[in-house]
Design a protein around this motif. Structure first.
Motif, PDB file in Angstrom:
ATOM      1  N   ALA A   1      30.413   6.716   5.265  1.00 60.35           N
ATOM      2  CA  ALA A   1      30.791   6.904   6.609  1.00 60.35           C
ATOM      3  C   ALA A   1      32.123   7.142   6.922  1.00 60.35           C
ATOM      4  N   ALA A   2      33.092   6.395   6.238  1.00 57.71           N
ATOM      5  CA  ALA A   2      34.469   6.767   6.239  1.00 57.71           C
ATOM      6  C   ALA A   2      34.575   8.189   5.712  1.00 57.71           C
ATOM      7  N   VAL A   3      34.196   8.687   4.682  1.00 59.26           N
ATOM      8  CA  VAL A   3      34.226   9.984   4.305  1.00 59.26           C
ATOM      9  C   VAL A   3      34.006  10.905   5.154  1.00 59.26           C
ATOM     10  N   ASN A   4      32.802  10.805   5.936  1.00 65.18           N
ATOM     11  CA  ASN A   4      32.344  11.712   6.773  1.00 65.18           C
ATOM     12  C   ASN A   4      32.810  11.884   8.018  1.00 65.18           C
ATOM     13  N   ARG A   5      33.462  10.770   8.520  1.00 67.96           N
ATOM     14  CA  ARG A   5      34.500  10.834   9.557  1.00 67.96           C
ATOM     15  C   ARG A   5      35.661  11.694   9.362  1.00 67.96           C
ATOM     16  N   MET A   6      36.238  11.479   7.975  1.00 65.14           N
ATOM     17  CA  MET A   6      37.211  12.282   7.763  1.00 65.14           C
ATOM     18  C   MET A   6      36.878  13.823   7.697  1.00 65.14           C
ATOM     19  N   GLN A   7      35.764  13.928   6.941  1.00 63.92           N
ATOM     20  CA  GLN A   7      35.333  15.307   7.036  1.00 63.92           C
ATOM     21  C   GLN A   7      35.064  16.141   8.166  1.00 63.92           C
ATOM     22  N   ALA A   8      34.613  15.193   9.299  1.00 58.73           N
ATOM     23  CA  ALA A   8      34.564  15.975  10.715  1.00 58.73           C
ATOM     24  C   ALA A   8      35.699  16.268  11.243  1.00 58.73           C
ATOM     25  N   GLN A   9      36.904  15.351  11.155  1.00 60.05           N
ATOM     26  CA  GLN A   9      38.307  15.755  11.558  1.00 60.05           C
ATOM     27  C   GLN A   9      38.746  16.876  10.630  1.00 60.05           C
ATOM     28  N   LEU A  10      38.385  17.195   9.700  1.00 58.64           N
ATOM     29  CA  LEU A  10      38.929  18.166   8.701  1.00 58.64           C
ATOM     30  C   LEU A  10      38.108  19.582   9.024  1.00 58.64           C
ATOM     31  N   ASP A  11      37.014  19.637   9.828  1.00 63.35           N
ATOM     32  CA  ASP A  11      35.906  20.712   9.784  1.00 63.35           C
ATOM     33  C   ASP A  11      35.427  20.728   8.577  1.00 63.35           C
ATOM     34  N   GLY A  12      34.921  19.866   7.738  1.00 67.66           N
ATOM     35  CA  GLY A  12      34.228  20.114   6.478  1.00 67.66           C
ATOM     36  C   GLY A  12      32.714  19.236   6.758  1.00 67.66           C
ATOM     37  N   PRO A  13      31.766  19.789   5.990  1.00 67.28           N
ATOM     38  CA  PRO A  13      30.403  19.291   6.057  1.00 67.28           C
ATOM     39  C   PRO A  13      30.503  17.857   5.786  1.00 67.28           C
ATOM     40  N   PRO A  14      29.439  17.056   6.301  1.00 66.34           N
ATOM     41  CA  PRO A  14      29.118  15.755   6.072  1.00 66.34           C
ATOM     42  C   PRO A  14      28.512  15.826   4.390  1.00 66.34           C
TER      43      PRO A  14
ATOM     44  N   LEU B   1      39.096   1.506   7.203  1.00 67.35           N
ATOM     45  CA  LEU B   1      39.568   0.198   7.660  1.00 67.35           C
ATOM     46  C   LEU B   1      38.440  -0.190   8.872  1.00 67.35           C
ATOM     47  N   ASP B   2      37.972   0.590   9.499  1.00 62.69           N
ATOM     48  CA  ASP B   2      36.904   0.654  10.512  1.00 62.69           C
ATOM     49  C   ASP B   2      35.359   0.195  10.060  1.00 62.69           C
ATOM     50  N   CYS B   3      35.115   1.105   9.024  1.00 70.77           N
ATOM     51  CA  CYS B   3      33.638   0.971   8.578  1.00 70.77           C
ATOM     52  C   CYS B   3      33.598  -0.091   7.460  1.00 70.77           C
ATOM     53  N   ASN B   4      34.681  -0.595   7.098  1.00 74.19           N
ATOM     54  CA  ASN B   4      34.668  -1.442   5.858  1.00 74.19           C
ATOM     55  C   ASN B   4      33.730  -2.820   6.240  1.00 74.19           C
ATOM     56  N   GLY B   5      32.564  -3.015   5.382  1.00 74.14           N
ATOM     57  CA  GLY B   5      31.815  -4.161   5.698  1.00 74.14           C
ATOM     58  C   GLY B   5      30.558  -3.731   6.821  1.00 74.14           C
ATOM     59  N   ARG B   6      30.665  -2.863   7.367  1.00 78.26           N
ATOM     60  CA  ARG B   6      29.534  -2.871   8.339  1.00 78.26           C
ATOM     61  C   ARG B   6      28.232  -2.458   7.962  1.00 78.26           C
ATOM     62  N   HIS B   7      28.198  -1.934   6.664  1.00 78.59           N
ATOM     63  CA  HIS B   7      26.867  -1.444   6.272  1.00 78.59           C
ATOM     64  C   HIS B   7      26.701  -1.834   4.660  1.00 78.59           C
ATOM     65  N   SER B   8      27.520  -2.622   4.044  1.00 78.14           N
ATOM     66  CA  SER B   8      27.679  -3.018   2.709  1.00 78.14           C
ATOM     67  C   SER B   8      26.584  -3.988   2.676  1.00 78.14           C
ATOM     68  N   THR B   9      26.015  -4.082   1.554  1.00 76.61           N
ATOM     69  CA  THR B   9      24.910  -5.060   1.149  1.00 76.61           C
ATOM     70  C   THR B   9      25.360  -5.971  -0.010  1.00 76.61           C
ATOM     71  N   ILE B  10      24.894  -7.173  -0.390  1.00 71.49           N
ATOM     72  CA  ILE B  10      25.305  -7.763  -1.539  1.00 71.49           C
ATOM     73  C   ILE B  10      23.830  -7.391  -2.648  1.00 71.49           C
ATOM     74  N   TYR B  11      24.200  -7.124  -3.858  1.00 72.99           N
ATOM     75  CA  TYR B  11      23.060  -6.702  -4.907  1.00 72.99           C
ATOM     76  C   TYR B  11      22.147  -8.224  -4.958  1.00 72.99           C
ATOM     77  N   PRO B  12      20.793  -8.077  -5.127  1.00 72.52           N
ATOM     78  CA  PRO B  12      20.081  -9.257  -5.479  1.00 72.52           C
ATOM     79  C   PRO B  12      20.839  -9.996  -6.651  1.00 72.52           C
ATOM     80  N   GLY B  13      20.698 -11.346  -6.668  1.00 74.67           N
ATOM     81  CA  GLY B  13      21.174 -11.980  -7.819  1.00 74.67           C
ATOM     82  C   GLY B  13      22.592 -12.480  -7.687  1.00 74.67           C
ATOM     83  N   VAL B  14      23.265 -11.615  -6.877  1.00 75.97           N
ATOM     84  CA  VAL B  14      24.775 -11.685  -7.219  1.00 75.97           C
ATOM     85  C   VAL B  14      25.270 -13.266  -6.579  1.00 75.97           C
TER      86      VAL B  14
END
Length: 233
Positions: A28-41, A86-99
């Motif tokens: 998500a952070a990469v593609n926000r950066m891409q959008a600002q730099l006129d790059g493809p997602p 900094l804005d995206c961190n932790g919003r969509h992350s998940t813990i793997y099973p068994g951790v």
């Protein structure tokens, strides 16, 4: 590969791809950066293959992988990515099973625990906090200017020092050849999870002491009997 000659005192665990699937936040952070730099997602799986060598490497790979972007220098792109992450961190992350169960078991069995990650501290510690894993660890060794990143062994050695243990008295758990190489250079046994990011390599390509499908399998590999595992988990 370093053989295990006696039961270790401490377990060091990688973060991205080993405990937490953080790729959705990073993409998500990469593609926000891409959008600002006129790059493809970029697709999630493409970004996933760039994870594990540190933030600067990730941004460098993105810049080289996305034709048609507005010309920009790496430092500018890095600053954009860091702001968005900094804005995206932790919003969509998940813990793997068994951790969580595995960490709880290891703690109950008396192991000291360290998280060892190339992720910079301003991202690593909030991510651990957001997913409730911070209380599991005695220390967190992060990517920071004073210490070279994995596969250099410096982060692992620093974690051992903070735990009061020698590298040979510890075990590393990671998801890629980066972790396996760092552990070997530190003189430490290493187990790899079969899931994770693998930095584009085959899941079983890196030399290690063994593979696990979930972190809660590790205590048995370290020699703990079923009765002890039931009591600890």
């Amino acid at each position: 590969m370093v053989a295990i000659t006696k039961r270790p005192q401490a377990v060091l665990v990688d973060l991205d791809g080993t405990m937490i699937d953080s790729a959705p936040d990073i993409a998500a952070a990469v593609n926000r950066m891409q959008a600002q730099l006129d790059g493809p997602p970029l697709p999630l799986d493409t970004v996933r293959g760039f994870i594990g060598w540190g933030v600067a490497h990730l941004v460098r790979q993105v810049l080289g992988h996305a034709p048609g972007m507005r010309p920009t220098d790496e430092a500018t792109a890095l600053a954009l990515f860091e702001r968005h992450y900094l804005d995206c961190n932790g919003r969509h992350s998940t813990i793997y099973p068994g951790v969580l169960r595995g960490l709880t078991m290891l703690r109950g069995l008396g192991y000291a625990l360290a998280c060892v990650t190339n992720k910079p501290r301003p991202y690593a510690e909030p991510l651990l906090d957001a997913l409730g894993l911070s209380p599991c660890f005695d220390t967190v060794a992060c990517g920071e200017p004073a210490l070279p990143l994995k596969p250099h062994p410096a982060l692992l050695v620093a974690a051992c020092r903070r735990l009061g243990a020698q590298p040979v008295q510890c075990v590393m758990v990671g998801d890629s050849g980066v972790d396996a190489t760092a552990a070997g250079r530190a003189g430490m046994p290493v187990y790899l999870v079969r899931y994770g990011y693998h930095n584009g390599a085959a899941p079983d390509a890196a030399p290690c002491n063994g593979y696990i499908d979930a972190l809660d399998e590790l205590p048995a590999l370290l020699g703990h009997a079923p009765a002890a595992l039931s009591a600890s988990g």
